[in-house]
Design an enzyme around this catalytic site. Structure first.
Site, PDB file in Angstrom:
ATOM      1  CG  HIS A 129      -2.055  -0.828   1.252  1.00  0.00           C
ATOM      2  ND1 HIS A 129      -1.958  -2.199   1.376  1.00  0.00           N
ATOM      3  CD2 HIS A 129      -3.388  -0.546   1.161  1.00  0.00           C
ATOM      4  CE1 HIS A 129      -3.183  -2.724   1.365  1.00  0.00           C
ATOM      5  NE2 HIS A 129      -4.062  -1.745   1.234  1.00  0.00           N
TER       6      HIS A 129
ATOM      7  CG  ASN B  29       4.471  -4.286   2.764  1.00  0.00           C
ATOM      8  OD1 ASN B  29       4.070  -3.156   3.026  1.00  0.00           O
ATOM      9  ND2 ASN B  29       3.641  -5.283   2.511  1.00  0.00           N
TER      10      ASN B  29
END
EC number: 3.1.30.-
Length: 297
Positions: free
Chosen positions: A130, A160
């Site tokens: 994201h 991440n």
């Protein structure tokens, strides 16, 4: 197409000419900047979207306006060039009550030839990372929209889930303290040997997250390589703009862009998983910035 998809504003990015010379995607050439009115103004400080300062990067760009964030999407990289959010204390209070839905999906508002598909990420070894985090989303619609692949880049899994998750947590904590921040998150594509997933989706070499407190006139950016590392740098907006070839805040005073704001260290984020022992703990370094600066020389 559901109602939330119908309500999105998706527009191909037009432009006007202004000559500058900056390096983006590893190429230093003089190209026109592309500036245009935005339909996602609520997500940008002073309602002003970033200006792209390179025709190569501006190619096949489309603005996608979601309810809680705005995206400038590239049909060349098939990723966002950036995702922008206005974080407030009230918004994050509401986001605390939301459950993560994990409903990743391709973006139906984008042309088939320009968008990423779920199959592009299958067995790639990369996470769907994201840019505007799902944990920032204040309601069910925004949560669902945040899982659009138009808001994703191929991201190293360790990066991440640890370093970047820690940076996101720190920014949320800072927004709770300060009450009102503007955040722009995106990828950089630097170097001659860039990887593509499925021959379509470009893998970024670095990731950045710009944080701006307009009340106190403070701004800086986190910058990290897209690798299994705990190393990151905090850089000025002015330095990041030179690296990215994007004027992220056209209305921001030059003195604010050039002044370093020492952003908080990433919050520890283990997520119940054992950290790779080869991955260093979070530490702020200048190596990331020094390496990228060499590409401009």
């Amino acid at each position: 197409m559901n109602r939330s998809q119908q309500d999105r504003v998706v527009r191909k990015r037009p432009g006007k000419v202004r000559l500058q010379c900056l390096s983006v995607l590893g190429i230093a050439l003089a190209f026109p900047a592309w500036a245009a009115p935005t339909q996602c103004g609520a997500h940008y400080w002073a309602g002003a979207a970033p200006d792209i300062v390179n025709a190569r990067v501006a190619s096949q760009t489309r603005e996608v306006c979601f309810s809680a964030f705005g995206v400038m999407h590239s049909g060349v990289t098939r990723t966002p060039l950036w995702s922008a959010e206005h974080l407030t204390r009230e918004r994050l209070d509401a986001a605390r009550d939301m459950s993560r839905v994990n409903n990743f999906h391709s973006e139906p508002a984008l042309p088939l030839t320009e968008r990423a598909e779920l199959k592009d990420y299958v067995r790639s070894g990369y996470d769907r990372g994201h840019m505007a985090p799902s944990a920032d989303m204040p309601d069910a619609r925004a949560q669902q929209e945040s899982f659009s692949l138009s808001n994703m880049v191929p991201q190293n899994p360790e990066n991440n889930r640890y370093l970047w998750a820690g940076i996101e947590s720190s920014v949320r904590y800072l927004a709770q303290q300060r009450g009102d921040l503007y955040v722009i998150t995106g990828p950089l594509f630097k170097g001659a040997q860039l990887t593509q997933l499925n021959g379509r989706v470009m893998v970024p070499s670095q990731l950045y997250k710009i944080v701006y407190d307009p009340r106190r006139q403070q701004a800086s950016a986190y910058l990290a390589t897209n690798e299994a590392t705990g190393d990151y740098a905090v850089v000025t907006v002015a330095d990041l703009e030179k690296l990215a070839g994007i004027d992220f805040f056209p209305e921001m005073p030059a003195r604010v862009k050039s002044t370093l704001w020492r952003l908080p260290a990433p919050k520890a984020h283990e997520g119940g998983r054992k950290r790779d022992p080869k991955m260093p703990s979070y530490r702020e370094i200048n190596t990331v910035l020094d390496f990228l600066r060499t590409l401009l020389n």
